[in-house]
Design an enzyme around this catalytic site. Sequence first.
Site, PDB file in Angstrom:
ATOM      1  N   ASP A   1      38.631 -10.629  20.558  1.00  0.00           N
ATOM      2  CA  ASP A   1      38.549 -11.731  19.596  1.00  0.00           C
ATOM      3  C   ASP A   1      38.424 -13.053  20.351  1.00  0.00           C
ATOM      4  O   ASP A   1      39.090 -13.266  21.372  1.00  0.00           O
ATOM      5  CB  ASP A   1      39.798 -11.747  18.702  1.00  0.00           C
ATOM      6  CG  ASP A   1      39.600 -12.588  17.455  1.00  0.00           C
ATOM      7  OD1 ASP A   1      39.499 -12.010  16.358  1.00  0.00           O
ATOM      8  OD2 ASP A   1      39.544 -13.835  17.579  1.00  0.00           O
ATOM      9  N   ILE A   2      37.574 -13.934  19.864  1.00  0.00           N
ATOM     10  CA  ILE A   2      37.313 -15.213  20.535  1.00  0.00           C
ATOM     11  C   ILE A   2      38.529 -16.141  20.471  1.00  0.00           C
ATOM     12  O   ILE A   2      38.678 -17.043  21.290  1.00  0.00           O
ATOM     13  CB  ILE A   2      36.071 -15.889  19.911  1.00  0.00           C
ATOM     14  CG1 ILE A   2      35.444 -16.863  20.890  1.00  0.00           C
ATOM     15  CG2 ILE A   2      36.383 -16.555  18.581  1.00  0.00           C
ATOM     16  CD1 ILE A   2      34.032 -17.292  20.516  1.00  0.00           C
TER      17      ILE A   2
ATOM     18  N   HIS B   1      41.118  -5.413  13.302  1.00  0.00           N
ATOM     19  CA  HIS B   1      41.779  -6.129  14.383  1.00  0.00           C
ATOM     20  C   HIS B   1      42.746  -5.158  15.061  1.00  0.00           C
ATOM     21  O   HIS B   1      43.434  -4.394  14.375  1.00  0.00           O
ATOM     22  CB  HIS B   1      42.619  -7.287  13.856  1.00  0.00           C
ATOM     23  CG  HIS B   1      41.856  -8.354  13.140  1.00  0.00           C
ATOM     24  ND1 HIS B   1      41.552  -9.567  13.721  1.00  0.00           N
ATOM     25  CD2 HIS B   1      41.349  -8.417  11.884  1.00  0.00           C
ATOM     26  CE1 HIS B   1      40.890 -10.326  12.847  1.00  0.00           C
ATOM     27  NE2 HIS B   1      40.762  -9.651  11.723  1.00  0.00           N
TER      28      HIS B   1
ATOM     29  N   HIS C   1      35.588  -5.226  10.008  1.00  0.00           N
ATOM     30  CA  HIS C   1      36.194  -5.201  11.342  1.00  0.00           C
ATOM     31  C   HIS C   1      37.663  -4.851  11.218  1.00  0.00           C
ATOM     32  O   HIS C   1      38.334  -5.251  10.273  1.00  0.00           O
ATOM     33  CB  HIS C   1      36.026  -6.540  12.074  1.00  0.00           C
ATOM     34  CG  HIS C   1      36.412  -7.731  11.269  1.00  0.00           C
ATOM     35  ND1 HIS C   1      35.618  -8.254  10.275  1.00  0.00           N
ATOM     36  CD2 HIS C   1      37.527  -8.524  11.318  1.00  0.00           C
ATOM     37  CE1 HIS C   1      36.213  -9.304   9.750  1.00  0.00           C
ATOM     38  NE2 HIS C   1      37.379  -9.490  10.345  1.00  0.00           N
TER      39      HIS C   1
ATOM     40  N   ASN D   1      41.232  -7.360   7.096  1.00  0.00           N
ATOM     41  CA  ASN D   1      41.249  -8.262   5.948  1.00  0.00           C
ATOM     42  C   ASN D   1      40.046  -7.955   5.064  1.00  0.00           C
ATOM     43  O   ASN D   1      38.939  -7.742   5.569  1.00  0.00           O
ATOM     44  CB  ASN D   1      41.185  -9.719   6.422  1.00  0.00           C
ATOM     45  CG  ASN D   1      42.406 -10.087   7.243  1.00  0.00           C
ATOM     46  OD1 ASN D   1      43.521  -9.714   6.896  1.00  0.00           O
ATOM     47  ND2 ASN D   1      42.203 -10.797   8.336  1.00  0.00           N
TER      48      ASN D   1
ATOM     49  N   GLY E   1      41.891 -12.712   3.083  1.00  0.00           N
ATOM     50  CA  GLY E   1      41.740 -13.622   4.222  1.00  0.00           C
ATOM     51  C   GLY E   1      40.578 -13.274   5.133  1.00  0.00           C
ATOM     52  O   GLY E   1      40.539 -13.702   6.287  1.00  0.00           O
ATOM     53  N   GLN E   2      39.604 -12.525   4.617  1.00  0.00           N
ATOM     54  CA  GLN E   2      38.456 -12.144   5.454  1.00  0.00           C
ATOM     55  C   GLN E   2      37.523 -13.337   5.637  1.00  0.00           C
ATOM     56  O   GLN E   2      37.082 -13.949   4.664  1.00  0.00           O
ATOM     57  CB  GLN E   2      37.692 -10.985   4.796  1.00  0.00           C
ATOM     58  CG  GLN E   2      36.528 -10.487   5.639  1.00  0.00           C
ATOM     59  CD  GLN E   2      35.825  -9.272   5.015  1.00  0.00           C
ATOM     60  OE1 GLN E   2      36.155  -8.872   3.901  1.00  0.00           O
ATOM     61  NE2 GLN E   2      34.870  -8.721   5.725  1.00  0.00           N
TER      62      GLN E   2
HETATM   63  P1  AMP Z   1      38.831 -12.137   9.629  1.00  0.00           P
HETATM   64  O1  AMP Z   1      39.579 -13.371   9.226  1.00  0.00           O
HETATM   65  O2  AMP Z   1      39.617 -10.883   9.410  1.00  0.00           O
HETATM   66  O3  AMP Z   1      37.448 -12.090   9.019  1.00  0.00           O
HETATM   67  O4  AMP Z   1      38.665 -12.225  11.212  1.00  0.00           O
HETATM   68  C1  AMP Z   1      37.558 -12.741  11.860  1.00  0.00           C
HETATM   69  C2  AMP Z   1      37.899 -12.803  13.309  1.00  0.00           C
HETATM   70  O5  AMP Z   1      36.703 -12.969  14.040  1.00  0.00           O
HETATM   71  C3  AMP Z   1      38.810 -13.971  13.703  1.00  0.00           C
HETATM   72  O6  AMP Z   1      39.989 -13.450  14.322  1.00  0.00           O
HETATM   73  C4  AMP Z   1      37.958 -14.779  14.668  1.00  0.00           C
HETATM   74  O7  AMP Z   1      38.701 -15.358  15.712  1.00  0.00           O
HETATM   75  C5  AMP Z   1      36.973 -13.747  15.172  1.00  0.00           C
HETATM   76  N1  AMP Z   1      35.707 -14.266  15.661  1.00  0.00           N
HETATM   77  C6  AMP Z   1      34.889 -15.171  15.053  1.00  0.00           C
HETATM   78  N2  AMP Z   1      33.793 -15.375  15.792  1.00  0.00           N
HETATM   79  C7  AMP Z   1      33.902 -14.589  16.890  1.00  0.00           C
HETATM   80  C8  AMP Z   1      33.087 -14.349  18.032  1.00  0.00           C
HETATM   81  N3  AMP Z   1      31.912 -14.985  18.209  1.00  0.00           N
HETATM   82  N4  AMP Z   1      33.523 -13.461  18.966  1.00  0.00           N
HETATM   83  C9  AMP Z   1      34.699 -12.819  18.797  1.00  0.00           C
HETATM   84  N5  AMP Z   1      35.500 -12.995  17.727  1.00  0.00           N
HETATM   85  C10 AMP Z   1      35.119 -13.864  16.797  1.00  0.00           C
END
Ligand code: AMP
Length: 118
Positions: free
Chosen positions: A33-34, A106, A104, A91, A97-98
């Site tokens: 995760d970024i 986590h 995906h 999510n 909270g998606q």
């Molecule tokens: P969600 O809120 O469950 O949709 O989670 C989305 C996740 O994607 C968050 O934890 C972000 O930090 C992560 N995210 C967004 N952009 C990137 C990216 N380019 N590379 C890796 N993770 C990312």
Amino acid sequence: MPYDKNNIFAKIIRGEIPCKKIFENDYVLSFHDISPQKKIHALVIPKGEYIDLDDFNKKASDKEIIEFHKAVSHVSNLLKASEKGYRVLSNIGSDGGQEVPHLHFHIFAGEKIGKMVI
Ligand code: AMP
């Protein structure tokens, strides 16, 4: 709601945006995760175009579903997260909270994860 082919994870799958890759096969991609919320914070995504877990379970093939779930354990092993335990979370939708509309999971690990829901 149709699948948005321009969501950030679709771009990562197409190689248009880089990621810190952990694992990849024909069905699944996993990367860090970024913006990690725990010492280890990985994401596991299917390569197919699925918005969320409900969409996936409705439309994906059995092979895709099996490979996705196996990949979660495989990635947790690669990260040595299985040794002391970890949390898997997905999510779904706005109340869930998606933020990124591509399924995906986590994986949080590397320390005590804490309360289940904040
Ligand atoms: P969600 O809120 O469950 O949709 O989670 C989305 C996740 O994607 C968050 O934890 C972000 O930090 C992560 N995210 C967004 N952009 C990137 C990216 N380019 N590379 C890796 N993770 C990312």
